[in-house]
Design a protein around this motif. Structure first.
Motif, PDB file in Angstrom:
ATOM      1  N   ILE A 362       0.845  -1.200   0.000  1.00  0.00           N
ATOM      2  CA  ILE A 362       0.000   0.000   0.000  1.00  0.00           C
ATOM      3  C   ILE A 362       0.879   1.248   0.000  1.00  0.00           C
ATOM      4  CG2 ILE A 362      -1.707   1.298   1.328  1.00  0.00           C
ATOM      5  CD1 ILE A 362      -2.757  -1.375   2.370  1.00  0.00           C
ATOM      6  N   ALA A 363       1.935   1.245   0.809  1.00  0.00           N
ATOM      7  CA  ALA A 363       2.838   2.398   0.864  1.00  0.00           C
ATOM      8  C   ALA A 363       3.518   2.619  -0.480  1.00  0.00           C
ATOM      9  CB  ALA A 363       3.875   2.184   1.965  1.00  0.00           C
ATOM     10  N   GLN A 364       3.920   1.540  -1.124  1.00  0.00           N
ATOM     11  CA  GLN A 364       4.582   1.664  -2.422  1.00  0.00           C
ATOM     12  C   GLN A 364       3.625   2.237  -3.462  1.00  0.00           C
ATOM     13  OE1 GLN A 364       5.755  -2.021  -4.336  1.00  0.00           O
ATOM     14  NE2 GLN A 364       7.587  -1.040  -5.164  1.00  0.00           N
ATOM     15  N   ALA A 365       2.385   1.752  -3.459  1.00  0.00           N
ATOM     16  CA  ALA A 365       1.402   2.270  -4.419  1.00  0.00           C
ATOM     17  C   ALA A 365       1.094   3.732  -4.148  1.00  0.00           C
ATOM     18  CB  ALA A 365       0.121   1.434  -4.338  1.00  0.00           C
ATOM     19  N   ALA A 366       1.007   4.109  -2.859  1.00  0.00           N
ATOM     20  CA  ALA A 366       0.728   5.507  -2.514  1.00  0.00           C
ATOM     21  C   ALA A 366       1.881   6.415  -2.943  1.00  0.00           C
ATOM     22  CB  ALA A 366       0.482   5.629  -1.016  1.00  0.00           C
ATOM     23  N   LEU A 367       3.127   5.937  -2.750  1.00  0.00           N
ATOM     24  CA  LEU A 367       4.291   6.729  -3.168  1.00  0.00           C
ATOM     25  C   LEU A 367       4.294   6.926  -4.676  1.00  0.00           C
ATOM     26  CD1 LEU A 367       7.026   8.080  -2.731  1.00  0.00           C
ATOM     27  CD2 LEU A 367       8.078   5.790  -2.810  1.00  0.00           C
ATOM     28  N   GLN A 368       4.034   5.881  -5.404  1.00  0.00           N
ATOM     29  CA  GLN A 368       4.014   5.987  -6.857  1.00  0.00           C
ATOM     30  C   GLN A 368       2.939   6.962  -7.334  1.00  0.00           C
ATOM     31  OE1 GLN A 368       3.465   1.861  -7.764  1.00  0.00           O
ATOM     32  NE2 GLN A 368       5.647   1.371  -7.651  1.00  0.00           N
ATOM     33  N   ARG A 369       1.781   6.872  -6.685  1.00  0.00           N
ATOM     34  CA  ARG A 369       0.696   7.771  -7.108  1.00  0.00           C
ATOM     35  C   ARG A 369       1.018   9.209  -6.752  1.00  0.00           C
ATOM     36  NH1 ARG A 369      -2.457   7.299 -11.239  1.00  0.00           N
ATOM     37  NH2 ARG A 369      -4.276   8.651 -11.074  1.00  0.00           N
ATOM     38  N   LEU A 370       1.603   9.437  -5.602  1.00  0.00           N
ATOM     39  CA  LEU A 370       1.975  10.794  -5.200  1.00  0.00           C
ATOM     40  C   LEU A 370       2.946  11.403  -6.200  1.00  0.00           C
ATOM     41  CD1 LEU A 370       2.811  12.058  -1.664  1.00  0.00           C
ATOM     42  CD2 LEU A 370       4.399  12.523  -3.522  1.00  0.00           C
ATOM     43  N   LEU A 371       3.955  10.620  -6.591  1.00  0.00           N
ATOM     44  CA  LEU A 371       4.947  11.117  -7.544  1.00  0.00           C
ATOM     45  C   LEU A 371       4.311  11.386  -8.907  1.00  0.00           C
ATOM     46  CD1 LEU A 371       7.930   8.801  -6.620  1.00  0.00           C
ATOM     47  CD2 LEU A 371       7.757  11.257  -6.200  1.00  0.00           C
ATOM     48  N   PHE A 372       3.403  10.495  -9.291  1.00  0.00           N
ATOM     49  CA  PHE A 372       2.747  10.687 -10.583  1.00  0.00           C
ATOM     50  C   PHE A 372       1.914  11.967 -10.588  1.00  0.00           C
ATOM     51  CE2 PHE A 372      -1.138  10.095 -13.111  1.00  0.00           C
ATOM     52  CZ  PHE A 372      -0.563  10.052 -14.382  1.00  0.00           C
ATOM     53  N   LEU A 373       1.134  12.178  -9.538  1.00  0.00           N
ATOM     54  CA  LEU A 373       0.294  13.378  -9.482  1.00  0.00           C
ATOM     55  C   LEU A 373       1.133  14.639  -9.396  1.00  0.00           C
ATOM     56  CD1 LEU A 373      -2.530  12.097  -7.102  1.00  0.00           C
ATOM     57  CD2 LEU A 373      -2.657  12.440  -9.577  1.00  0.00           C
ATOM     58  N   ALA A 374       2.237  14.572  -8.662  1.00  0.00           N
ATOM     59  CA  ALA A 374       3.120  15.736  -8.569  1.00  0.00           C
ATOM     60  C   ALA A 374       3.736  16.061  -9.914  1.00  0.00           C
ATOM     61  CB  ALA A 374       4.210  15.471  -7.536  1.00  0.00           C
ATOM     62  N   ALA A 375       4.141  15.024 -10.649  1.00  0.00           N
ATOM     63  CA  ALA A 375       4.729  15.253 -11.968  1.00  0.00           C
ATOM     64  C   ALA A 375       3.695  15.826 -12.942  1.00  0.00           C
ATOM     65  CB  ALA A 375       5.289  13.942 -12.505  1.00  0.00           C
ATOM     66  N   ARG A 376       2.458  15.315 -12.871  1.00  0.00           N
ATOM     67  CA  ARG A 376       1.426  15.838 -13.766  1.00  0.00           C
ATOM     68  C   ARG A 376       1.070  17.268 -13.426  1.00  0.00           C
ATOM     69  NH1 ARG A 376      -4.059  12.483 -14.569  1.00  0.00           N
ATOM     70  NH2 ARG A 376      -4.463  13.236 -12.442  1.00  0.00           N
ATOM     71  N   GLU A 377       1.035  17.588 -12.124  1.00  0.00           N
ATOM     72  CA  GLU A 377       0.743  18.957 -11.704  1.00  0.00           C
ATOM     73  C   GLU A 377       1.819  19.910 -12.198  1.00  0.00           C
ATOM     74  OE1 GLU A 377      -1.384  22.010  -9.864  1.00  0.00           O
ATOM     75  OE2 GLU A 377      -1.947  19.914 -10.206  1.00  0.00           O
ATOM     76  N   ALA A 378       3.079  19.439 -12.187  1.00  0.00           N
ATOM     77  CA  ALA A 378       4.182  20.308 -12.615  1.00  0.00           C
ATOM     78  C   ALA A 378       4.149  20.598 -14.108  1.00  0.00           C
ATOM     79  CB  ALA A 378       5.520  19.650 -12.243  1.00  0.00           C
ATOM     80  N   THR A 379       3.542  19.710 -14.908  1.00  0.00           N
ATOM     81  CA  THR A 379       3.510  19.918 -16.345  1.00  0.00           C
ATOM     82  C   THR A 379       2.184  20.487 -16.838  1.00  0.00           C
ATOM     83  OG1 THR A 379       2.748  17.624 -16.662  1.00  0.00           O
ATOM     84  CG2 THR A 379       5.123  18.020 -16.729  1.00  0.00           C
ATOM     85  N   THR A 380       1.246  20.675 -15.935  1.00  0.00           N
ATOM     86  CA  THR A 380      -0.061  21.231 -16.332  1.00  0.00           C
ATOM     87  C   THR A 380       0.016  22.748 -16.363  1.00  0.00           C
ATOM     88  OG1 THR A 380      -1.232  19.366 -15.315  1.00  0.00           O
ATOM     89  CG2 THR A 380      -2.498  21.372 -15.755  1.00  0.00           C
ATOM     90  N   PRO A 381      -0.383  23.373 -17.489  1.00  0.00           N
ATOM     91  CA  PRO A 381      -0.338  24.842 -17.592  1.00  0.00           C
ATOM     92  C   PRO A 381      -1.225  25.508 -16.550  1.00  0.00           C
ATOM     93  CG  PRO A 381      -0.699  23.822 -19.760  1.00  0.00           C
ATOM     94  CD  PRO A 381      -0.825  22.720 -18.743  1.00  0.00           C
TER      95      PRO A 381
END
Length: 381
Positions: A362-381
């Protein structure tokens, strides 16, 4: 003697996976299929359409749902439609068939609610054709609903046509079920020129004189093989009937699987899904199961090109991604900076994911999702 054999219209059928817009289109196309059947009958010189049960999907439809298919059949006054109850629309006391008769049926629509032989037509040579209907008075009937056809009386030399709804024994039926089971040799025992069957939603021959037409509009991802979409044009004489399928369905239902490990797999999957019908992808409903492992950038490409892009092109895209992992590299963790709430949460999850704890996955999945959302937020205009 020529007629169209169809069944399992399932008018009013609900599709739980579909959003409101898709549901409305799917239900409407089941009605539109009736018009396509009527035009086919006219074009092929067939003045009879035999509907082998389950014209409706439920025993108590709304008044509008009850009347809609009748109004579609009314539009073809030169074609006579013969219907029997099925297991979804059985002839219950006070049920839909009594409601239909009270409302009144057009002269060209015939509801057969008792197992009495009915004359259909007389050919040019004076040979009569008789219909032998089997009637379900409940959803699950014990015994063979076609058993009475053996003794059903018709004039000597008449063409005997059976119309029934159920599952042929020893031909795909559930061995543990005793409901609506039809003898595999019923056509031979009853002297039938053709036994028009309903219940299975795919077209299949249960014998040279026994056929399932399948549903005229496909309605499921899990049918396998022939998932429906056709009706049968049947021509009778003294020889074995000539049975010709005709496609009338609009939609294409597909089950697809994919293993994704990188951008090339995403490219291939997109091409495969769009290739189901490149001219009109809105005809396609797909259930996609994906598994594998993607990094952050590739996962973002998957969500953009498959989930959003192809998902918007097809009529419906249902995705099972429970076994698709999102993998994060040390560089992805560094992208969060050296301080702040996000970095603090990521560090805590990284420690938890590295320990032999019950919630490690669960922790691994949460970490992966957090990183994914952070990366998408950084590339969203």
């Amino acid at each position: 003697m020529r007629f169209v054999h169809t069944s399992d219209w399932q008018i009013g059928k609900g599709f739980r996976f579909a959003d409101d817009d898709t549901l409305a289109v799917l239900q409407d196309q089941r009605l539109e299929a009736i018009g396509r059947i009527g035009r086919l009958a006219r074009d092929q010189g067939a003045r009879l359409v035999l509907v082998a049960g389950d014209a409706w999907d439920m025993a108590a439809p709304s008044d509008r749902t009850l009347r809609q298919p009748v109004e579609r059949m009314r539009q073809f006054p030169d074609v006579h439609w013969h219907l029997i109850p099925g297991n979804h629309d059985p002839n219950l006391t006070g049920g839909l068939w009594e409601r239909l008769l009270r409302a009144g049926l057009p002269d060209n629509v015939h509801a057969h609610l008792s197992p009495q032989p009915v004359q259909l037509a007389t050919g040019a040579a004076g040979r009569e054709a008789w219909l032998l209907p089997a009637v379900l008075d409940r959803r699950h009937a014990f015994g063979d609903p076609t058993a009475g056809m053996d003794e059903a009386a018709t004039p000597d030399g008449a063409l005997r046509i059976g119309l029934a709804h159920g599952s042929v024994r020893s031909f795909g039926s559930d061995p543990g079920s005793a409901h609506n089971l039809i003898a595999p040799d019923r056509a031979r025992c009853s002297g039938l020129a053709h036994l028009a069957l309903g219940d299975w939603h795919g077209m299949v021959a249960a014998g040279e004189r026994s056929w399932y037409s399948g549903t005229p509009e496909p309605d499921g991802f899990d049918r396998g093989g022939d998932g429906g979409g056709s009706v049968l044009l049947v021509s009778l004489d003294d020889a074995v009937p000539t049975v010709v399928p005709h496609r009338v369905g609009r939609f294409l239902w597909r089950q697809e699987r994919a293993m994704l490990t990188g951008r090339a797999d995403i490219d291939a999957l997109e091409d495969r899904l769009r290739g189901i019908d490149r001219d009109d992808p809105s005809r396609v409903l797909a259930w996609l199961t994906v598994e594998g492992s993607l990094g952050l950038e590739d996962h973002a490409a998957y969500e953009d090109r498959i989930c959003a892009g192809v998902g918007s092109a097809l009529r419906a895209l249902r995705i099972d991604a429970a076994r698709l992992e999102l993998t994060a590299s040390p560089d992805d963790l560094a992208s969060l900076g050296t301080a702040g709430a996000l970095r603090d949460a990521a560090d805590r999850l990284a420690v938890r994911a590295s320990e032999q704890q019950p919630d490690r996955d669960i922790a691994q999945a949460a970490l992966q999702r957090l990183l994914f959302l952070a990366a998408r937020e950084a590339t969203t205009p």
